[in-house]
Design an enzyme around this catalytic site. Structure first.
Site, PDB file in Angstrom:
ATOM      1  N   LYS A 195       0.829  -1.197   0.000  1.00  0.00           N
ATOM      2  CA  LYS A 195       0.000   0.000   0.000  1.00  0.00           C
ATOM      3  C   LYS A 195       0.872   1.260   0.000  1.00  0.00           C
ATOM      4  CE  LYS A 195       0.364   0.187   4.776  1.00  0.00           C
ATOM      5  NZ  LYS A 195       0.687   1.476   5.286  1.00  0.00           N
ATOM      6  N   GLU A 241      -3.310   3.944  18.066  1.00  0.00           N
ATOM      7  CA  GLU A 241      -1.981   3.372  18.312  1.00  0.00           C
ATOM      8  C   GLU A 241      -1.222   4.263  19.288  1.00  0.00           C
ATOM      9  OE1 GLU A 241      -0.228   1.227  14.607  1.00  0.00           O
ATOM     10  OE2 GLU A 241      -0.877   3.184  13.918  1.00  0.00           O
ATOM     11  N   ASP A 294      -2.285   6.040   5.057  1.00  0.00           N
ATOM     12  CA  ASP A 294      -1.534   4.960   5.702  1.00  0.00           C
ATOM     13  C   ASP A 294      -2.457   3.889   6.269  1.00  0.00           C
ATOM     14  OD1 ASP A 294       0.836   3.693   6.732  1.00  0.00           O
ATOM     15  OD2 ASP A 294       0.408   4.556   8.703  1.00  0.00           O
ATOM     16  N   HIS A 347      -6.210  -0.285   5.323  1.00  0.00           N
ATOM     17  CA  HIS A 347      -6.677  -1.286   6.282  1.00  0.00           C
ATOM     18  C   HIS A 347      -8.128  -1.116   6.742  1.00  0.00           C
ATOM     19  CE1 HIS A 347      -2.507  -2.130   6.263  1.00  0.00           C
ATOM     20  NE2 HIS A 347      -2.136  -1.207   7.120  1.00  0.00           N
TER      21      HIS A 347
HETATM   22  C1  BG6 Z   1       0.943  -0.314   8.852  1.00  0.00           C
HETATM   23  C2  BG6 Z   1       1.029   1.182   8.938  1.00  0.00           C
HETATM   24  O1  BG6 Z   1       0.442  -0.696   7.610  1.00  0.00           O
HETATM   25  O2  BG6 Z   1       0.110  -0.805   9.871  1.00  0.00           O
HETATM   26  C3  BG6 Z   1       1.570   1.572  10.300  1.00  0.00           C
HETATM   27  O3  BG6 Z   1       1.871   1.692   7.923  1.00  0.00           O
HETATM   28  C4  BG6 Z   1       0.751   0.941  11.392  1.00  0.00           C
HETATM   29  O4  BG6 Z   1       1.585   2.985  10.445  1.00  0.00           O
HETATM   30  C5  BG6 Z   1       0.599  -0.551  11.173  1.00  0.00           C
HETATM   31  O5  BG6 Z   1       1.387   1.185  12.628  1.00  0.00           O
HETATM   32  C6  BG6 Z   1      -0.328  -1.204  12.175  1.00  0.00           C
HETATM   33  O6  BG6 Z   1      -0.272  -2.583  11.990  1.00  0.00           O
HETATM   34  P1  BG6 Z   1      -0.504  -3.598  13.168  1.00  0.00           P
HETATM   35  O7  BG6 Z   1      -0.389  -4.946  12.550  1.00  0.00           O
HETATM   36  O8  BG6 Z   1       0.552  -3.314  14.200  1.00  0.00           O
HETATM   37  O9  BG6 Z   1      -1.869  -3.313  13.680  1.00  0.00           O
END
Ligand code: BG6
Length: 467
Positions: A143, A211, A230, A235
């Protein structure tokens, strides 16, 4: 199975994602026996040699691999690593691929993994074509698949000149998470919730992924990307697709994509008035960040899926960096009873509606909250809940981490958990009004839940987090 040994050309091999996820993931896949053999050719802008790349990979495994490498395992993995600096050019890359393929006695397959920022994606594809290593190969793309509608369309067009769609794997690692796939199992294997999975019973949905993490070494990428590109356009919308889609005719890749893409086609364009963009205090003084940056490190928005199932049901999405807690939840709020027979002060209504909550953290959890009577005289109600935690079931075996699962699927040619060109383009189309006139960023304190206006966004509802 994947059948053949794999030669992985990893472009962006020294970047954050490669160190955190891809090298450890490929290590785990290699030694686990899921693939009959694997050689990795690292490619990046760094002027490394093979030894320097191996040292970097060792450091990545030590730091980020859940299962530590023994010396013998490391030696075998190190031996499978090669490195070609981008500056060395197409011929050098071709030679490395030929050499890697020759090291296997029989047939092998080539898979390219582009872990590069959006502006570097097309140059990388051109390099693969020029090196003559694109034919018959598969490609995994990271992505955000462009940065807006026009660039996404161009990217897909140019990509299709070199790779046919059936060889392209656009990765969204949220779909590789076990709890995300469990949404499909939960929705389509059980009759209980099926009749109420719609506007008649569901009041609103929240997909909330705060986060605590900051930017680590990714500020250059992040500054050009921001929270919407992002996290949301990739997602969060994909998760929304799983939550909202109609039952596919089967669990095959094409029917699943078709239903997900129908959801995306039914989405109303994002109205900037329904968006809160935020930036944490201190972001602008971080290294690599413009002191007057308008990049959002936080976003919350309300969106609508304008079809028969979901008309009138708001979907609230939120995510951001340096927030109070790290959580990944989907929360479904059911409509409240038409009339309350409980006296004022009984407790009902005080805490809002009943919820079904999915926790997308690795240890999959689900809960269903409801009102029940508090023991004792009179009628006082409490919010109670039924809880399920996958960790308590003893069912967890050798779980593949999200990236591992998806890389393996791509090696096997299985598109079930990947996204299509159409779907991605539609999501950028839905994003046009927001990207054209983004509301100004509002500051928030690190450790908070975002700018104050997030409460108006969901009113008269409330954010489900913090629990
Ligand atoms: C990534 C983003 O795709 O996903 C990040 O670029 C983010 O910024 C991350 O922190 C979160 O992924 P996960 O698996 O830790 O929830």
């Amino acid at each position: 199975g994947p059948g053949y040994p794999q030669v992985v050309v990893l472009v962006g091999a020294t970047g954050d994602l490669a160190r955190r996820k891809l090298l450890p993931g490929l290590f785990h896949l290699s030694r686990s026996g899921f693939i009959p053999g694997c050689r990795i050719i690292g490619v990046s802008l760094d002027q490394h040699d093979v030894e320097a790349f191996r040292t970097l990979a060792r450091g990545a495994l030590d730091q980020f691999s859940a299962r530590k490498a023994t010396e013998a395992e490391w030696a075998a993995f190190a031996e499978s690593l090669d490195y070609v600096p981008l500056g060395a050019g197409a011929a050098a890359l071709r030679a490395a691929v030929d050499q890697a393929r020759a090291s296997f006695s029989g047939e092998s397959r080539v898979i390219h993994y582009l872990s590069v920022p959006p502006e570097a994606a097309l140059p990388a594809v051109r390099l693969l074509a020029e090196a003559g290593i694109a034919d018959g190969a598969r490609i995994i793309m990271e992505k955000p698949f462009g940065t807006d509608l026009a660039s996404a369309v161009t990217l897909n067009e140019k990509l299709h000149e070199v790779f046919s769609e059936d060889r392209i794997f656009r990765i969204d690692h949220f779909l590789g998470k076990e709890p995300a796939q469990n949404i499909l199992a939960f929705r389509f294997a059980n009759g209980l919730f099926e009749p109420i999975w719609n506007r008649n019973f569901i009041d609103h949905v929240q997909i909330d992924v705060p986060e605590t993490l900051g930017l680590n070494q990714r500020s250059r990428f992040y500054e050009a990307t921001g929270a919407y590109r992002d996290m949301v356009v990739t997602h969060l919308f994909q998760i929304l697709g799983f939550m909202a889609m109609e039952p596919p005719t089967s669990l095959e890749p094409a029917p699943i994509s078709e239903e997900k893409n129908k959801v995306f086609r039914s989405m109303l364009p994002i109205d900037p008035a329904n968006v809160v963009r935020g930036q944490y205090v201190g972001y602008r003084s971080e290294e690599g960040v413009d002191p007057e940056s308008e990049t959002e490190t936080f976003i919350a928005l309300k969106c609508w899926i304008d079809n028969w199932r979901w008309a009138g049901v708001p979907f609230f999405l939120r995510t951001g960096k340096r927030l109070a807690e790290g959580q990944r939840i989907i929360s479904i709020a059911f409509r409240e009873p038409p009339k309350s027979m409980f006296p004022a002060g009984s407790g009902v209504g005080a805490q809002g509606p009943d919820h079904l909550t999915f926790d997308l953290a690795d240890a999959s959890k689900m809960s269903l909250s409801f009102y029940g009577k508090r023991p004792g005289p009179g009628m006082r109600l409490d919010k109670l809940s039924l809880q399920f935690a996958m960790n308590d079931t003893g069912l967890i075996g050798d779980v593949l981490e999200a990236y591992e699962r998806l890389i393996l699927d791509a090696m096997r040619g299985d598109h079930t958990l990947f996204t299509t060109a159409d779907g991605i383009e539609r999501l950028w189309e839905v994003s046009v009004p927001l990207l054209e006139s983004p509301p100004p960023v509002r500051l928030y304190q690190p450790g908070s839940w975002g700018p104050k206006s997030i409460h108006q966004l969901v009113a008269p509802h409330a954010w489900r987090l913090p629990f």
